[in-house]
Scaffold this motif. Structure first.
Motif, mmCIF file in Angstrom:
data_model
loop_
_atom_site.group_PDB
_atom_site.id
_atom_site.type_symbol
_atom_site.label_atom_id
_atom_site.label_comp_id
_atom_site.label_asym_id
_atom_site.label_seq_id
_atom_site.Cartn_x
_atom_site.Cartn_y
_atom_site.Cartn_z
ATOM 1 N N GLY A 1 29.287 31.072 36.690
ATOM 2 C CA GLY A 1 29.801 32.420 36.466
ATOM 3 C C GLY A 1 30.156 32.722 35.025
ATOM 4 N N GLU B 1 26.277 30.454 45.815
ATOM 5 C CA GLU B 1 26.501 31.670 45.035
ATOM 6 C C GLU B 1 25.466 32.705 45.484
ATOM 7 O OE1 GLU B 1 28.712 32.296 42.566
ATOM 8 O OE2 GLU B 1 29.422 30.281 41.965
ATOM 9 N N ARG C 1 34.900 35.771 46.532
ATOM 10 C CA ARG C 1 34.063 36.762 45.854
ATOM 11 C C ARG C 1 32.725 36.850 46.606
ATOM 12 N NH1 ARG C 1 36.270 33.413 42.193
ATOM 13 N NH2 ARG C 1 34.340 32.255 42.122
ATOM 14 N N ASP C 2 31.594 36.625 45.908
ATOM 15 C CA ASP C 2 30.308 36.650 46.611
ATOM 16 C C ASP C 2 29.727 35.248 46.749
ATOM 17 O OD1 ASP C 2 30.050 39.432 47.182
ATOM 18 O OD2 ASP C 2 29.747 39.768 45.045
ATOM 19 N N SER C 3 30.605 34.273 46.916
ATOM 20 C CA SER C 3 30.082 32.948 47.220
ATOM 21 C C SER C 3 30.595 32.515 48.594
ATOM 22 C CB SER C 3 30.449 31.926 46.140
ATOM 23 O OG SER C 3 31.829 31.900 45.938
ATOM 24 N N VAL D 1 23.535 36.127 45.027
ATOM 25 C CA VAL D 1 23.210 36.942 43.843
ATOM 26 C C VAL D 1 22.158 38.003 44.187
ATOM 27 C CG1 VAL D 1 23.728 35.161 42.110
ATOM 28 C CG2 VAL D 1 21.467 35.223 43.171
ATOM 29 N N ASP E 1 29.652 45.647 43.565
ATOM 30 C CA ASP E 1 30.992 45.707 44.132
ATOM 31 C C ASP E 1 31.388 44.307 44.587
ATOM 32 O OD1 ASP E 1 33.314 46.630 45.092
ATOM 33 O OD2 ASP E 1 32.480 47.648 46.858
ATOM 34 N N THR E 2 31.940 43.514 43.655
ATOM 35 C CA THR E 2 32.194 42.091 43.916
ATOM 36 C C THR E 2 32.952 41.885 45.230
ATOM 37 O OG1 THR E 2 32.268 41.675 41.565
ATOM 38 C CG2 THR E 2 33.250 39.982 42.964
ATOM 39 N N GLY E 3 32.466 40.989 46.050
ATOM 40 C CA GLY E 3 33.164 40.633 47.290
ATOM 41 C C GLY E 3 32.588 41.290 48.526
ATOM 42 N N THR F 1 25.402 40.246 38.685
ATOM 43 C CA THR F 1 26.216 40.119 39.897
ATOM 44 C C THR F 1 26.085 41.386 40.728
ATOM 45 O OG1 THR F 1 28.098 40.957 38.645
ATOM 46 C CG2 THR F 1 27.949 38.574 38.889
#
Ligand code: PXG
Length: 456
Positions: free
Chosen positions: A193, A386, A423-425, A388, A400-402, A397
């Motif tokens: 990241g 992760e 988050r997005d993982s 993506v 809108d993270t998450g 990324t």
């Protein structure tokens, strides 16, 4: 597990829960509208909810159920201890056999130079203890100016004042003017990241050297300690580049400060060694422990203390004005002993290192080929994916993270696997008793979940 499906009145329980129960780390308004999932039983790596749905516990509860659910040996040890001595304290010159036995056991399991333990009931309390112990130690040896503790951004050390402060969760700091004074943060070794165009190894060295810079800027004579998780858990399973810990070790060996390795998640076999410090060859002065200590069956934490720190805490004499009603609780200690006994008897640490760990890792790393996955990483039995938007570009990324992480987590539930989204993982940390067949189920559920998320 006996199938007791649908005997629970799900809607009524949800309504009562919504009316009276404030959940940790939850937006209570939206949770109450949606309704909580009600877990009613568990066996091995499997959970059952109030609608009779069976799900794999891919998070070992909250990174803690090392030996799996429903172990009779622990229930029986707890029951026996309850009947013999359900409670007595360890203040005022008293102790009891379970606390004595557990202390000896922990000293045997911990790195050779760590032979003492101070007990509490959680990882957060363990880190509050670290905070006070660091300052007390330096006072005791005549260097009271060494007060500042250096932590890391996106580290997690719990939810109490000291835990939140030592941790580097900015959203937590914003609620209530934290950190408390005397805490500094440096960057985390999160290459995927934050590594920019550096190689992982270059980046590992760069962020490690932030410790050196911080100590020198603050002045070595004002810095008491550095605290870090060997692998960050709640921050998103951040596995440091290989260059990171050796460089931190070099810096610590050249500077006179204490090192606290937060083993709350990495301890008790998670990385295929008893402690994360063993995995990375670290030599901590303090080791906060909790979670896997009792496999989560009862709340218990502690701080393992090195012989060096014991010189200040013990040999110098004087009272450390610190302790909890439940420090060394006999029933919790009995649960810990029973859980540690299972880990030893079933060779679970070795299993993670040489059997189920490599088996799952090999399959997990293949998820790197999925169009939604930017990086799949795993050490021992803890891993992350992760997610993506463009797998050819690590720097891009989701807008809108998450959001994608949450969608993926919800789909995973539907597919019978509990994963955690950071988050997005996507994160997994299954019980150490996971079988090969169960690992296959886990991977299949993840592939299905990724496909469905990709097309959602
Ligand atoms: N240190 C570390 C490294 C932790 O992971 C604590 C301290 C605090 O422990 P207690 O027992 O006070 O919770 C933790 C806890 C998550 C999650 O969602 C992670 C934790 C706790 C709750 C949720 O990832 N870690």
């Amino acid at each position: 597990m006996t199938a007791q499906s649908n005997i629970y009145p799900t809607a009524a329980l949800q309504a009562t829960d919504a009316a009276h129960h404030l959940h940790p780390f939850s937006d209570m308004k939206s949770l109450n509208e949606e309704g909580s999932r009600i877990i009613t039983g568990a066996e091995g790596v499997w959970l059952q909810d109030s609608d009779g749905k069976r799900m794999m516990d891919g998070m070992a509860g909250l990174w803690c159920v090392q030996v799996g659910h429903g172990r009779k040996e622990i229930a029986e040890a707890v029951s026996r201890q309850m009947e013999e001595l359900a409670y007595y304290n360890t203040f005022f010159k008293t102790t009891h056999p379970p606390a004595v036995a557990l202390s000896e056991k922990l000293a045997q399991l911990a790195p050779d130079h760590m032979n003492r333990v101070f007990y509490c009931s959680s990882g957060s309390e363990a880190n509050d203890t670290v905070f006070r112990m660091v300052r007390h130690y330096w006072d005791q040896i005549g260097q009271p100016a060494k007060k500042t503790i250096i932590g890391r951004w996106n580290g997690y050390h719990g939810s109490t004042l000291a835990g939140t402060s030592l941790g580097g969760m900015k959203a937590m700091h914003e609620q209530g003017d934290l950190p408390v004074p005397g805490v500094r943060h440096i960057n985390q070794p999160y290459w995927f990241g934050e590594g920019g165009d550096l190689s992982p190894e270059e980046f590992g060295i760069k962020v490690a050297r932030e410790l050196e810079t911080a100590i020198d800027q603050l002045g070595e004579d004002t810095v008491g300690a550095f605290i870090a998780e060997p692998i960050q858990g709640a921050g998103g399973v951040i596995i440091p580049p290989e260059s990171y810990w050796p460089e931190i070790r070099r810096i610590l060996s050249e500077r006179n400060i204490l090192f606290a390795a937060d083993e709350v998640i990495c301890g008790f076999g998670r990385l295929g060694t008893w402690f994360g410090s063993d995995y990375y060859g670290l030599k901590p002065d303090l080791m906060p422990i909790a979670k896997g200590l009792t496999s989560g069956y009862l709340p218990m934490g502690g701080v393992m203390v090195s012989d060096r720190v014991a010189e200040g805490l013990v040999d110098k004499g004087g009272e450390f004005y610190h302790g909890y009603t439940y420090s060394g609780h006999p029933v919790c200690a009995a649960a810990a002993l029973a859980s540690l006994d299972i880990i030893e008897r079933e060779g679970l640490v070795d299993r993670v290192a040489n059997d189920i760990g490599p088996y799952l890792r090999e399959r997990w790393l293949k998820l790197n080929d999925h169009p939604l996955v930017g990086e799949a990483r795993m050490t021992g039995l803890v891993g992350a994916l992760e997610l993506v938007p463009d797998k050819t570009n690590r720097h891009k990324t989701f807008p809108d993270t998450g959001t994608v992480g949450t969608i993926c987590r919800d789909i995973s539930f539907e597919n019978g696997l509990v994963m955690r989204a950071v988050r997005d993982s996507m994160i997994i940390s299954p019980p150490l008793v996971l079988s090969r067949e169960e690992a296959d189920f886990l991977i299949e559920a993840v592939v299905k979940t990724l496909d469905e998320t990709h097309h959602a």
